[in-house]
Design a protein around this motif. Structure first.
Motif, PDB file in Angstrom:
ATOM      1  N   UNK A 669       0.828  -1.206   0.000  1.00  0.00           N
ATOM      2  CA  UNK A 669       0.000   0.000   0.000  1.00  0.00           C
ATOM      3  C   UNK A 669       0.864   1.259   0.000  1.00  0.00           C
ATOM      4  N   UNK A 670       0.219   2.384  -0.211  1.00  0.00           N
ATOM      5  CA  UNK A 670       0.934   3.650  -0.099  1.00  0.00           C
ATOM      6  C   UNK A 670       1.334   3.925   1.344  1.00  0.00           C
ATOM      7  N   UNK A 674       4.934   5.323   1.778  1.00  0.00           N
ATOM      8  CA  UNK A 674       5.185   6.548   2.547  1.00  0.00           C
ATOM      9  C   UNK A 674       4.232   6.594   3.734  1.00  0.00           C
ATOM     10  N   UNK A 675       4.640   6.094   4.878  1.00  0.00           N
ATOM     11  CA  UNK A 675       3.764   6.089   6.048  1.00  0.00           C
ATOM     12  C   UNK A 675       3.407   7.503   6.483  1.00  0.00           C
ATOM     13  N   UNK A 676       2.262   7.597   7.177  1.00  0.00           N
ATOM     14  CA  UNK A 676       1.800   8.912   7.639  1.00  0.00           C
ATOM     15  C   UNK A 676       2.000   9.105   9.129  1.00  0.00           C
ATOM     16  N   UNK A 677       2.287   8.017   9.867  1.00  0.00           N
ATOM     17  CA  UNK A 677       2.286   8.073  11.318  1.00  0.00           C
ATOM     18  C   UNK A 677       3.568   8.584  11.937  1.00  0.00           C
ATOM     19  N   UNK A 719       7.914   2.255   6.226  1.00  0.00           N
ATOM     20  CA  UNK A 719       6.952   1.601   7.116  1.00  0.00           C
ATOM     21  C   UNK A 719       7.643   0.481   7.886  1.00  0.00           C
ATOM     22  N   UNK A 720       7.402   0.415   9.193  1.00  0.00           N
ATOM     23  CA  UNK A 720       8.090  -0.564  10.029  1.00  0.00           C
ATOM     24  C   UNK A 720       7.666  -1.996   9.711  1.00  0.00           C
ATOM     25  N   UNK A 773      -4.337   8.077  -1.592  1.00  0.00           N
ATOM     26  CA  UNK A 773      -3.862   8.686  -2.849  1.00  0.00           C
ATOM     27  C   UNK A 773      -2.706   9.643  -2.567  1.00  0.00           C
ATOM     28  N   UNK A 774      -1.581   9.101  -2.165  1.00  0.00           N
ATOM     29  CA  UNK A 774      -0.452   9.938  -1.742  1.00  0.00           C
ATOM     30  C   UNK A 774       0.503  10.210  -2.893  1.00  0.00           C
TER      31      UNK A 774
END
Length: 889
Positions: A669-670, A674-677, A719-720, A773-774
């Motif tokens: 996944x996006x 590119x994680x957001x957290x 992402x971890x 949608x990043x």
């Protein structure tokens, strides 16, 4: 086509008549899907539209035409939120800077179509469980995001056609549904006032939520949205429209959430990627617009482009309830009926590419999880589902020291264990937009409190509605206090837990216990996404559920309990209390919705939507038509995309001597890209921030720092839970540099390859890039030096984002993949056929050499139209637009 422009009866307005097409011998539009009718009307208004496009749409039969054609799509407006809006504004500011450096007027870079940006992704659940939580989280939001907000205030003051909704007003999709959308627009065309359908694109994959109101729109990447704002149309292929016919009505005890989870499972399994889904059938009349919006919201989870509900009597009723002007409501009805865009029970169904059936009476209470939104599980099967997903650990209970827990009543037997619910969040536009399920949650909470039930202290509870109207009608119904009694205090109006802004768990002791014992703990949320590590880095399992079920699982405190047969808890007298004892009837819910939800609530809240609070008024913005970049900022920096822009682009070249940066599996996944957290201290982004004097508590999140390309680079594939086959078995942002064989972070490897002059590619499996949608999921790889991606298949938005950033998306031939071709990722790759005339759909030759071993195969170039070839040739769509602006006198 001017002969198709007609006078709209009962008004002084004109419109482009679809029924008139038949009079001109161009086809009978009466049985076309509503989606196709809207696209066709757009072509009638476009003086540059190709006759074959108009003819092809007017004579649409669901079968591919004999001659391929493209459909230019120019939306009436654009919707952005701050996570994707900040990078978009940064790009526009960078284009203005480039114009100024070239001696041109920077104000030429300006939105061509109206754009609304809603600041809804910045608030985090730093505090919860108290009356103080909302104010504390708001103060922290401004404290952390001052630089970002200053940029947005500058944009608000500088750009034309740009409206900004300050923090604390709600989520962009719910605001779009309740206020911004009009169903029809009135535009000046050729000096005349013309009625047109309301259309849009949004920089969030859940933009189709507004399809529930009969507004055609869908999610795109920030780059595509910027291009649309600057007057560049999107080019759509021949539309494939899959009809879904609803029959009957939902049975008692079920909700629209249960329906959408069932629908998501059904359509994801059937396969609807790159298609339009359109709902039909008399069963629609039993679904309110709020129900429909819930179903349309999760459109990206089942993979469609849009999920359209036609305008009908329910639409008009919703417009009235949400305080739209009576003149608008009358115009919507008159225009849609004249155009054949108004749905009526019993009318002949449109002709679709394919028609699916769904009996609403078969829906049962459901959740989805523990890792994907399409993995629906019945309420009775949640315990077994969790145990099957996490079978390796013993299911014994483990005591935890609750000394740091929130100050709520704690029983002596509360324990943390495998399957313990540590986050229960009423959140997301998906469900907080629906008064029925929110009222149901409040009624369930009321009965639970009256029965003496309590939420275990290890559960972090929160209420984060997508609209301020939600708390108004909950308060009016007398239900907000009962939710608060169970810990569901207001924490903010915006995307919180659903986007990963869940904040810490309720106590350090619990976090330490989860880490020390490696417990598989759970989040239950009324959201739309539950990908790995999205909700909280320590929470491996996440279940999507309706708001009343979120409250129920908060009370249960674990998913290792069958809520259909086991009690949620016991009264002080030891009497068991079951979910069925607390569940409200449909009639009770409907009565309270009717009495507690009022037009004046919408009038009050949306009457001040652009004003902002006192904190917003104090945000200072730099002056001038170009942005004053602050060199020391760790939030906002001018990206390097346009720094060395030449007047003409360089010719396309073959890719030679490339190395693989990442080799990934299916359904990446996006969030993985590119994680957001939260930003880990030991990550490349964490090191960068520390080196620039930022303390760990002030790191904020990856999502809030997307205005700084240095963070975007360091957050790519960070992402971890990322599983890169080149990482020697390690999870996270690791890879192996070739040919040295050294294991290092992906960022460090990319920088080393750059020094060595080595181009990069990425390998992936099926559904690469699904999820949010990043645009940063394409910008990040571009900044790292990735020139192409080879995957088995792509999600629509991400493929488009890659092309828009100048990255070539390639697809294995049917039946082939990395495994079948024996590719390890250690090879050196050459891709030929690009330089000598790349065209849409061309097969390219790939050579992969590993020592003496040479593998040759062909891949499909997933550039789908001539416009995308131009984007690649220029190095990206924004580069192309900027060159056009610079070339103007």
């Amino acid at each position: 086509m001017l002969a198709l422009r007609a006078h709209l009866p009962g008004t002084d307005l004109e419109y482009y008549s679809l029924p008139a097409l038949q009079d001109q011998g161009l086809g009978d539009p009466s049985r076309l899907p509503m989606t196709v009718k809207i696209l066709l009307e757009m072509q009638l208004r476009d003086e540059h539209a190709a006759p074959e496009t108009i003819r092809g749409l007017a004579q649409w039969t669901g079968e591919p035409p004999s001659e391929a054609f493209e459909v230019p799509f120019m939306p009436a407006r654009v919707l952005l939120h701050d996570y994707t809006g900040i990078p978009a504004v940064v790009d526009l500011a960078a284009m203005r800077a480039a114009m100024a450096r070239a001696g041109k007027d920077p104000r030429r870079v300006n939105p061509f179509v109206p754009a609304h940006l809603v600041i809804d992704h910045s608030v985090q659940v730093s505090q919860s469980g108290s009356q103080r939580a909302y104010q504390a989280n708001s103060e922290r939001e401004y404290e952390q995001n001052g630089e970002r907000f200053a940029l947005l205030r500058w944009a608000q003051q500088t750009f034309d056609n740009f409206a900004l909704v300050p923090p604390g007003m709600g989520i962009c999709h719910q605001i779009n549904l309740e206020h911004l959308s009009r169903c029809v627009q009135v535009q000046s065309i050729g000096g005349r006032q013309v009625v047109i359908p309301d259309t849009l694109v949004g920089t969030d994959s859940h933009t189709p939520m507004v399809n529930g109101l009969g507004v055609l729109g869908w999610g795109v990447g920030g780059i595509e949205a910027e291009a649309c704002m600057l007057g560049q149309p999107m080019y759509l292929p021949f539309p494939v429209v899959i009809g879904v016919r609803f029959s009957n009505a939902l049975p008692p005890g079920t909700t629209a959430t249960d329906l959408v989870l069932t629908l998501t499972q059904l359509l994801r399994k059937h396969g609807v990627v790159n298609t339009f889904v359109e709902f039909c059938g008399d069963g629609l009349s039993s679904l309110s617009v709020a129900d429909r919006a819930t179903l349309a919201n999760m459109c990206p989870e089942y993979g469609a482009t849009a999920a359209f509900f036609p305008v009908d009597a329910q639409t008009l009723r919703y417009l009235e309830t949400s305080n739209r002007d009576i003149e608008l409501i009358q115009l919507v009805e008159r225009y849609c009926k004249e155009q054949g865009l108004f749905r009526i029970d019993g009318a002949p169904l449109p002709i679709f590419s394919e028609l699916l059936e769904l009996d609403l009476a078969t829906i049962e209470p459901s959740l989805a999880g523990p890792k994907r939104p399409e993995d629906r599980v019945s309420l009775s099967g949640v315990r077994e589902n969790f145990s099957a997903a996490f079978p390796s650990k013993k299911q014994e209970t483990r005591p935890v020291d609750l000394v740091y827990a929130v100050p709520t009543p704690v029983s002596s037997d509360e324990q943390l264990s495998e399957g313990s619910v540590v986050i229960a969040a009423l959140t997301s536009c998906t469900n907080t937009s629906n008064p029925s399920v929110m009222i149901a949650a409040g009624l369930l909470a009321k009965r639970a409190v009256e029965a003496g039930l309590r939420v275990p202290a290890h559960v972090k509870t929160s209420l984060a509605p997508g609209s301020r109207v939600v708390t108004e009608y909950l308060r009016e119904a007398g239900l907000l206090s009962y939710l608060e009694a169970l810990g569901f205090y207001l924490v903010g109006y915006g995307c919180t837990t659903c986007i990963g802004n869940s904040g810490p768990l309720v106590s350090p002791a619990i976090e330490e216990q989860v880490q020390h014992e490696q417990l598989n703990v759970v989040a239950v949320l009324s959201g739309n996404r539950n990908f790995e590590a999205r909700i909280h880095p320590l929470v491996k399992a996440a279940y999507l559920a309706s708001p009343p079920l979120v409250v129920a699982y908060a009370l249960a405190g674990t998913v290792r309990k069958d809520l259909t047969s086991e009690p949620l808890g016991h009264t002080d007298a030891g009497q068991p209390i079951f979910l069925s004892d607390l569940w409200p009837s449909s009639e009770e819910v409907a009565h309270i919705v009717q009495t507690a939800l009022r037009k004046d609530q919408f009038a009050q809240e949306y009457g001040r939507i652009y004003q902002g609070d006192e904190q917003w008024q104090q945000v200072q913005a730099p002056a001038g038509s170009t942005y004053a970049w602050e060199p020391a900022s760790t939030y906002v920096q001018e990206p390097p995309f346009f720094a060395d822009l030449t007047p003409e682009p360089s010719p396309l070249r073959d890719i030679e001597g490339a190395r693989v940066l990442v080799a990934l599996g299916n359904a990446v996944t996006t969030d993985h890209i590119t994680p957001a957290g939260s930003i880990a201290a030991e990550s490349p982004a964490g090191h960068f921030l520390s080196e620039h004097g930022v303390r760990k508590p002030d790191f904020n999140t990856y999502g809030t720092r997307r205005g700084n390309y240095e963070i975007v680079m360091r957050s790519t594939w960070a992402n971890i839970r990322l599983r890169n086959e080149l990482a020697s078995g390690k999870e996270g942002n690791w890879t192996t540099h070739q040919p040295s064989g050294e294991v290092m972070t992906i960022f460090d490897a990319a920088m080393r390859y750059r020094k060595e002059g080595v181009p990069l590619i990425a390998l992936a499996g099926k559904e690469y890039g699904n999820g949010s949608s990043r645009d940063t999921a394409a910008k990040g790889p571009s900044l790292l030096g990735v020139k192409a991606v080879i995957a088995e298949s792509y999600e629509r938005i991400h493929r488009s984002n890659l092309v828009s950033m100048g990255i070539l998306p390639l697809q294995y031939q049917p039946g082939e993949n990395r495994q079948s071709l024996g590719l390890t990722g250690q090879e050196e790759f050459t891709i030929r056929g690009i330089a000598d005339g790349l065209v849409p759909g061309r097969l390219l030759e790939v050579e992969a050499r590993d020592g003496e071993r040479l593998q040759r195969f062909t891949v499909l170039a997933r550039v789908d139209n001539a416009a995308e070839i131009e984007y690649l040739r220029h190095g990206g769509v924004l580069h192309m637009i900027l060159r056009q602006l610079l070339a103007q006198d």
